[in-house]
Motif scaffolding. Structure first.
Motif, PDB file in Angstrom:
ATOM      1  N   VAL A 153       0.801  -1.304  -0.092  1.00  0.00           N
ATOM      2  CA  VAL A 153       0.097   0.109   0.018  1.00  0.00           C
ATOM      3  C   VAL A 153       0.765   1.140   0.194  1.00  0.00           C
ATOM      4  CG1 VAL A 153      -1.864   1.362   1.453  1.00  0.00           C
ATOM      5  CG2 VAL A 153      -1.846  -1.199   1.258  1.00  0.00           C
ATOM      6  N   LEU A 154       0.815   2.011  -0.826  1.00  0.00           N
ATOM      7  CA  LEU A 154       1.172   3.269  -0.886  1.00  0.00           C
ATOM      8  C   LEU A 154       0.209   4.476  -0.746  1.00  0.00           C
ATOM      9  CD1 LEU A 154       3.753   3.087  -4.179  1.00  0.00           C
ATOM     10  CD2 LEU A 154       4.072   2.618  -1.810  1.00  0.00           C
ATOM     11  N   THR A 155       0.274   5.503   0.305  1.00  0.00           N
ATOM     12  CA  THR A 155      -0.648   6.378   0.649  1.00  0.00           C
ATOM     13  C   THR A 155       0.138   7.685   0.972  1.00  0.00           C
ATOM     14  OG1 THR A 155      -2.810   7.090   1.894  1.00  0.00           O
ATOM     15  CG2 THR A 155      -0.977   5.673   2.873  1.00  0.00           C
ATOM     16  N   LYS A 156      -0.839   8.724   0.956  1.00  0.00           N
ATOM     17  CA  LYS A 156      -0.156   9.943   1.901  1.00  0.00           C
ATOM     18  C   LYS A 156      -1.063  10.406   2.804  1.00  0.00           C
ATOM     19  CE  LYS A 156      -2.254  13.407  -1.356  1.00  0.00           C
ATOM     20  NZ  LYS A 156      -2.046  14.860  -1.901  1.00  0.00           N
ATOM     21  N   ASP A 157      -1.891   9.315   3.238  1.00  0.00           N
ATOM     22  CA  ASP A 157      -2.867   9.667   4.429  1.00  0.00           C
ATOM     23  C   ASP A 157      -2.258   9.121   5.635  1.00  0.00           C
ATOM     24  OD1 ASP A 157      -5.107   9.747   6.039  1.00  0.00           O
ATOM     25  OD2 ASP A 157      -6.303   8.304   5.307  1.00  0.00           O
TER      26      ASP A 157
END
Length: 141
Positions: free
Chosen positions: A57-61
């Protein structure tokens, strides 16, 4: 993990398409949130599915690592998650950060048992934020 390890990256909706497309140009396997889930699906809905597939998983959250239900999902389903500590940076800068850190991300994936949450910084550092031991303790509480 073998040398021919071909990770699949799941980009959550917060990152949008352009970052995933840049990673695809680098030869990476990318899955986009909106290709699998409703745009407004809660993280607790998609996290188990994505994690069980073994996707990264890649996120900026950053809140995902602070929300108790979401963190418990990460722990329970052995998620491998990387959070871009972005503040307000341009999409171009975000793409550059992911392109510059993708090898570090893969090294962390190969060297750490899930679940874990790592942070990706604007200076191209990638560090574990919450490791397997920390996350598993949450499941016992």
């Amino acid at each position: 993990m073998s040398k021919d390890f071909q990770p699949v990256y799941f980009l959550d909706r917060a990152l949008g398409k352009s970052i995933g497309q840049a990673l695809q140009k680098c030869g990476k396997n990318v899955e986009f949130h909106n290709d699998h889930f409703a745009p407004d699906s809660p993280d607790t809905e998609w996290l188990p599915i994505v994690s069980q597939k073994g996707w990264i998983v890649l996120t900026k959250d950053e809140n995902i690592g602070r929300n108790e239900l979401e963190v418990k999902s990460v722990a329970e389903y052995k998620t491998k998650m990387f959070v871009l500590v972005s503040g307000n940076i341009s999409r171009t800068k975000m793409i550059q950060i992911f392109e510059q850190t993708i090898e570090k991300i893969e090294k962390i994936v190969r060297g750490n048992q899930p679940p874990f949450i790592a942070k990706i910084y604007q200076d191209f550092r990638v560090t574990i934020w919450k490791n397997q031991t920390q996350l598993k303790k949450l499941l016992k509480s």
